[in-house]
Each structure stands twice: as structure tokens, then as C-alpha cells.
Design a protein around this motif. Structure first.
Motif, PDB file in Angstrom:
ATOM      1  N   MET A  79       6.549  -1.891  13.178  1.00  0.00           N
ATOM      2  CA  MET A  79       5.213  -1.579  13.666  1.00  0.00           C
ATOM      3  C   MET A  79       4.200  -1.861  12.551  1.00  0.00           C
ATOM      4  SD  MET A  79       4.110   1.318  16.007  1.00  0.00           S
ATOM      5  CE  MET A  79       2.480   1.798  16.359  1.00  0.00           C
ATOM      6  N   PRO A  80       3.148  -2.610  12.859  1.00  0.00           N
ATOM      7  CA  PRO A  80       2.144  -2.927  11.833  1.00  0.00           C
ATOM      8  C   PRO A  80       1.412  -1.671  11.345  1.00  0.00           C
ATOM      9  CG  PRO A  80       1.856  -4.319  13.775  1.00  0.00           C
ATOM     10  CD  PRO A  80       2.870  -3.268  14.122  1.00  0.00           C
ATOM     11  N   TYR A  81       1.030  -1.702  10.090  1.00  0.00           N
ATOM     12  CA  TYR A  81       0.220  -0.609   9.565  1.00  0.00           C
ATOM     13  C   TYR A  81      -0.910  -1.183   8.722  1.00  0.00           C
ATOM     14  CZ  TYR A  81       2.769  -1.167   5.179  1.00  0.00           C
ATOM     15  OH  TYR A  81       3.315  -1.677   4.030  1.00  0.00           O
ATOM     16  N   ALA A  82      -2.046  -0.509   8.776  1.00  0.00           N
ATOM     17  CA  ALA A  82      -3.235  -0.946   8.052  1.00  0.00           C
ATOM     18  C   ALA A  82      -3.057  -0.688   6.567  1.00  0.00           C
ATOM     19  CB  ALA A  82      -4.466  -0.216   8.573  1.00  0.00           C
ATOM     20  N   VAL A  83      -3.403  -1.690   5.773  1.00  0.00           N
ATOM     21  CA  VAL A  83      -3.326  -1.555   4.319  1.00  0.00           C
ATOM     22  C   VAL A  83      -4.568  -0.816   3.839  1.00  0.00           C
ATOM     23  CG1 VAL A  83      -3.259  -2.805   2.135  1.00  0.00           C
ATOM     24  CG2 VAL A  83      -1.973  -3.660   4.102  1.00  0.00           C
ATOM     25  N   ASP A  84      -4.351   0.264   3.103  1.00  0.00           N
ATOM     26  CA  ASP A  84      -5.442   1.077   2.568  1.00  0.00           C
ATOM     27  C   ASP A  84      -5.790   0.564   1.172  1.00  0.00           C
ATOM     28  OD1 ASP A  84      -7.186   3.021   1.686  1.00  0.00           O
ATOM     29  OD2 ASP A  84      -5.802   4.690   1.975  1.00  0.00           O
ATOM     30  N   PHE A  85      -7.019   0.102   0.998  1.00  0.00           N
ATOM     31  CA  PHE A  85      -7.407  -0.399  -0.321  1.00  0.00           C
ATOM     32  C   PHE A  85      -8.091   0.674  -1.154  1.00  0.00           C
ATOM     33  CE2 PHE A  85     -10.590  -1.846   2.735  1.00  0.00           C
ATOM     34  CZ  PHE A  85     -11.752  -1.329   2.208  1.00  0.00           C
ATOM     35  N   ASP A  86      -8.326   1.838  -0.586  1.00  0.00           N
ATOM     36  CA  ASP A  86      -8.870   2.953  -1.362  1.00  0.00           C
ATOM     37  C   ASP A  86      -7.760   3.675  -2.125  1.00  0.00           C
ATOM     38  OD1 ASP A  86     -11.590   2.623  -0.642  1.00  0.00           O
ATOM     39  OD2 ASP A  86     -11.203   3.592   1.278  1.00  0.00           O
ATOM     40  N   THR A  87      -6.620   3.832  -1.475  1.00  0.00           N
ATOM     41  CA  THR A  87      -5.450   4.451  -2.091  1.00  0.00           C
ATOM     42  C   THR A  87      -4.313   3.438  -2.010  1.00  0.00           C
ATOM     43  OG1 THR A  87      -6.182   6.611  -1.306  1.00  0.00           O
ATOM     44  CG2 THR A  87      -3.893   6.439  -2.047  1.00  0.00           C
ATOM     45  N   VAL A  88      -4.086   2.719  -3.098  1.00  0.00           N
ATOM     46  CA  VAL A  88      -3.085   1.655  -3.111  1.00  0.00           C
ATOM     47  C   VAL A  88      -1.689   2.267  -3.067  1.00  0.00           C
ATOM     48  CG1 VAL A  88      -2.180  -0.321  -4.391  1.00  0.00           C
ATOM     49  CG2 VAL A  88      -4.636   0.139  -4.382  1.00  0.00           C
ATOM     50  N   SER A  89      -0.889   1.786  -2.122  1.00  0.00           N
ATOM     51  CA  SER A  89       0.466   2.293  -1.941  1.00  0.00           C
ATOM     52  C   SER A  89       1.472   1.156  -2.029  1.00  0.00           C
ATOM     53  CB  SER A  89       0.574   2.954  -0.554  1.00  0.00           C
ATOM     54  OG  SER A  89       1.926   3.211  -0.240  1.00  0.00           O
ATOM     55  N   THR A  90       2.643   1.451  -2.588  1.00  0.00           N
ATOM     56  CA  THR A  90       3.714   0.458  -2.663  1.00  0.00           C
ATOM     57  C   THR A  90       4.610   0.497  -1.425  1.00  0.00           C
ATOM     58  OG1 THR A  90       5.144   1.982  -3.864  1.00  0.00           O
ATOM     59  CG2 THR A  90       3.786   0.479  -5.191  1.00  0.00           C
ATOM     60  N   ALA A  91       4.241   1.262  -0.404  1.00  0.00           N
ATOM     61  CA  ALA A  91       5.053   1.365   0.811  1.00  0.00           C
ATOM     62  C   ALA A  91       5.369  -0.024   1.357  1.00  0.00           C
ATOM     63  CB  ALA A  91       4.326   2.188   1.868  1.00  0.00           C
ATOM     64  N   GLY A  92       6.647  -0.268   1.597  1.00  0.00           N
ATOM     65  CA  GLY A  92       7.108  -1.549   2.111  1.00  0.00           C
ATOM     66  C   GLY A  92       7.424  -2.561   1.027  1.00  0.00           C
ATOM     67  N   LEU A  93       7.007  -2.274  -0.199  1.00  0.00           N
ATOM     68  CA  LEU A  93       7.184  -3.225  -1.310  1.00  0.00           C
ATOM     69  C   LEU A  93       8.061  -2.657  -2.415  1.00  0.00           C
ATOM     70  CD1 LEU A  93       3.422  -4.288  -1.609  1.00  0.00           C
ATOM     71  CD2 LEU A  93       5.230  -5.425  -0.286  1.00  0.00           C
ATOM     72  N   GLU A  94       8.685  -1.519  -2.174  1.00  0.00           N
ATOM     73  CA  GLU A  94       9.414  -0.803  -3.219  1.00  0.00           C
ATOM     74  C   GLU A  94      10.517  -1.627  -3.879  1.00  0.00           C
ATOM     75  OE1 GLU A  94       8.040   2.187  -0.119  1.00  0.00           O
ATOM     76  OE2 GLU A  94       9.145   0.313  -0.058  1.00  0.00           O
ATOM     77  N   SER A  95      11.104  -2.577  -3.175  1.00  0.00           N
ATOM     78  CA  SER A  95      12.206  -3.353  -3.747  1.00  0.00           C
ATOM     79  C   SER A  95      11.736  -4.436  -4.718  1.00  0.00           C
ATOM     80  CB  SER A  95      13.051  -3.989  -2.638  1.00  0.00           C
ATOM     81  OG  SER A  95      12.311  -4.970  -1.955  1.00  0.00           O
ATOM     82  N   SER A  96      10.426  -4.641  -4.816  1.00  0.00           N
ATOM     83  CA  SER A  96       9.892  -5.643  -5.736  1.00  0.00           C
ATOM     84  C   SER A  96       9.880  -5.098  -7.160  1.00  0.00           C
ATOM     85  CB  SER A  96       8.467  -6.034  -5.342  1.00  0.00           C
ATOM     86  OG  SER A  96       7.893  -6.864  -6.325  1.00  0.00           O
ATOM     87  N   PRO A  97      10.284  -5.919  -8.156  1.00  0.00           N
ATOM     88  CA  PRO A  97      10.213  -5.460  -9.539  1.00  0.00           C
ATOM     89  C   PRO A  97       8.775  -5.299 -10.035  1.00  0.00           C
ATOM     90  CG  PRO A  97      10.964  -7.741  -9.444  1.00  0.00           C
ATOM     91  CD  PRO A  97      10.890  -7.243  -8.036  1.00  0.00           C
ATOM     92  N   VAL A  98       7.815  -5.853  -9.314  1.00  0.00           N
ATOM     93  CA  VAL A  98       6.393  -5.719  -9.658  1.00  0.00           C
ATOM     94  C   VAL A  98       5.642  -5.048  -8.504  1.00  0.00           C
ATOM     95  CG1 VAL A  98       6.327  -7.618 -11.328  1.00  0.00           C
ATOM     96  CG2 VAL A  98       5.945  -8.103  -8.904  1.00  0.00           C
ATOM     97  N   ALA A  99       6.283  -4.061  -7.880  1.00  0.00           N
ATOM     98  CA  ALA A  99       5.738  -3.412  -6.689  1.00  0.00           C
ATOM     99  C   ALA A  99       4.302  -2.905  -6.855  1.00  0.00           C
ATOM    100  CB  ALA A  99       6.650  -2.282  -6.221  1.00  0.00           C
ATOM    101  N   PRO A 100       3.956  -2.202  -7.957  1.00  0.00           N
ATOM    102  CA  PRO A 100       2.564  -1.734  -8.067  1.00  0.00           C
ATOM    103  C   PRO A 100       1.552  -2.885  -8.106  1.00  0.00           C
ATOM    104  CG  PRO A 100       3.975  -0.526  -9.586  1.00  0.00           C
ATOM    105  CD  PRO A 100       4.789  -1.651  -9.030  1.00  0.00           C
ATOM    106  N   ALA A 101       1.880  -3.965  -8.807  1.00  0.00           N
ATOM    107  CA  ALA A 101       0.964  -5.117  -8.871  1.00  0.00           C
ATOM    108  C   ALA A 101       0.891  -5.825  -7.524  1.00  0.00           C
ATOM    109  CB  ALA A 101       1.415  -6.083  -9.957  1.00  0.00           C
ATOM    110  N   LEU A 102       2.028  -5.961  -6.830  1.00  0.00           N
ATOM    111  CA  LEU A 102       2.037  -6.595  -5.511  1.00  0.00           C
ATOM    112  C   LEU A 102       1.258  -5.744  -4.511  1.00  0.00           C
ATOM    113  CD1 LEU A 102       2.963  -8.904  -3.703  1.00  0.00           C
ATOM    114  CD2 LEU A 102       5.153  -7.702  -3.401  1.00  0.00           C
ATOM    115  N   ALA A 103       1.374  -4.425  -4.616  1.00  0.00           N
ATOM    116  CA  ALA A 103       0.603  -3.532  -3.748  1.00  0.00           C
ATOM    117  C   ALA A 103      -0.891  -3.684  -4.012  1.00  0.00           C
ATOM    118  CB  ALA A 103       1.038  -2.082  -3.960  1.00  0.00           C
ATOM    119  N   GLY A 104      -1.262  -3.852  -5.286  1.00  0.00           N
ATOM    120  CA  GLY A 104      -2.660  -4.087  -5.627  1.00  0.00           C
ATOM    121  C   GLY A 104      -3.161  -5.407  -5.073  1.00  0.00           C
TER     122      GLY A 104
END
Length: 153
Positions: free
Chosen positions: A1-26
Motif C-alpha cells: 500500500m502506498p504511503y506519503a513521504v513526510d519531508f518534515d519528519t524524515v523516516s527510514t521506513a521501508g529503507l532500513e536494509s540500506s547501508p545508507v538508510a538515513p541518507a537515502l531517506a533524506g
């Protein structure tokens, strides 16, 4: 199910397996902010397995235009249209983001863009591209490149 990306509160949800998850979330949040500000569009993503049309379209264009096959697994994807532009995004575990901008009108702009998350090395399959740098409050340093699409998809 699609979810809206929040740019006010950056979350790594869905990207946790990436070694650069916080940067990819940004990086993902940076794209969400762009589409909200420019087009009043809510940037929503879903797991790549739930969006095979978007992933397949991007991969088909990469292969047909340049013979590029991305080795990193796709984590999330989305496809949507704003004004007369069809857009697709795929976010990869390596920290790579690929987007396709495809103007539906004949003679419009059509391109594939690559963005690398902060801390990510240039993947071997993109070694021939030159990457420019830009700063982002949400994503740190983003390195980007692109090529123009020549055929119809």
C-alpha cells in the motif's frame, strides 16, 4: 500500500536494509518536498514488489537506451503524472535513486536521472557518468547525473 513521504519528519521506513538508510531517506524526502512545492503533489511510495510496473518501466528504459542493468535490489518505487509529465522513481538498497521524467506530449523533455545518497560510492554500472553535487538540508550532499531518452516508451 502506498504511503506519503513526510519531508518534515524524515523516516527510514521501508529503507532500513540500506547501508545508507538515513541518507537515502533524506534523498526521498527531498524529492517529496520538491513535488509538493512545485506541483502540490503528494509524493507516495510503496515497496518495489508492490510496484512492478514502475520498476519494470525504469529498468526497460535503462536497458534499451544504454544497456544499463542495476545490480542493487529495488526497495521502493512509485509512478505518477503531474501536469503532462509521467514520472517514475525507484529507490535502491545501495542508496541510488533513479527517476524517469517522460513528457507525454510529442517533442517534450524525456530523461533518466540518477541521484546518489550521501556516503554512497558510484556503482560500476554508472561509472561512465559524471556526477554534479548539490547540497540539501534533508539529504546532505546529493550527487546527480542524467541522460536524455531518445526513443518512445
Amino acid at each position: 500500500m502506498p504511503y506519503a513521504v513526510d519531508f518534515d519528519t524524515v523516516s527510514t521506513a521501508g529503507l532500513e536494509s540500506s547501508p545508507v538508510a538515513p541518507a537515502l531517506a533524506g534523498l526521498r524526502a527531498n524529492e517529496a518536498r520538491y513535488f509538493r512545492n512545485k506541483y502540490a503533489h503528494v509524493f507516495a511510495v510503496e515497496p518495489a514488489g508492490d510496484a512492478p510496473e514502475a520498476v519494470d518501466w525504469v529498468h526497460h528504459i535503462l536497458d534499451a537506451e544504454r544497456g544499463i542493468v542495476i545490480s542493487s535490489p529495488a526497495l521502493e518505487a512509485t509512478t505518477f503524472q503531474v501536469e503532462n509529465i509521467r514520472m517514475a522513481y525507484v529507490f535502491y538498497r545501495s542508496g541510488l535513486s533513479i527517476n524517469v521524467m517522460y513528457t507525454v506530449d510529442d517533442g517534450g523533455k524525456r530523461a533518466v536521472g540518477f541521484k546518489l545518497s550521501d556516503g554512497m560510492d558510484v556503482p560500476d554500472e554508472l561509472a561512465s557518468f559524471k556526477f554534479a553535487r548539490q547540497r540539501s538540508k534533508l539529504a546532505g550532499t546529493i550527487r546527480g547525473s542524467y541522460f536524455v531518452i531518445k526513443n518512445e516508451y
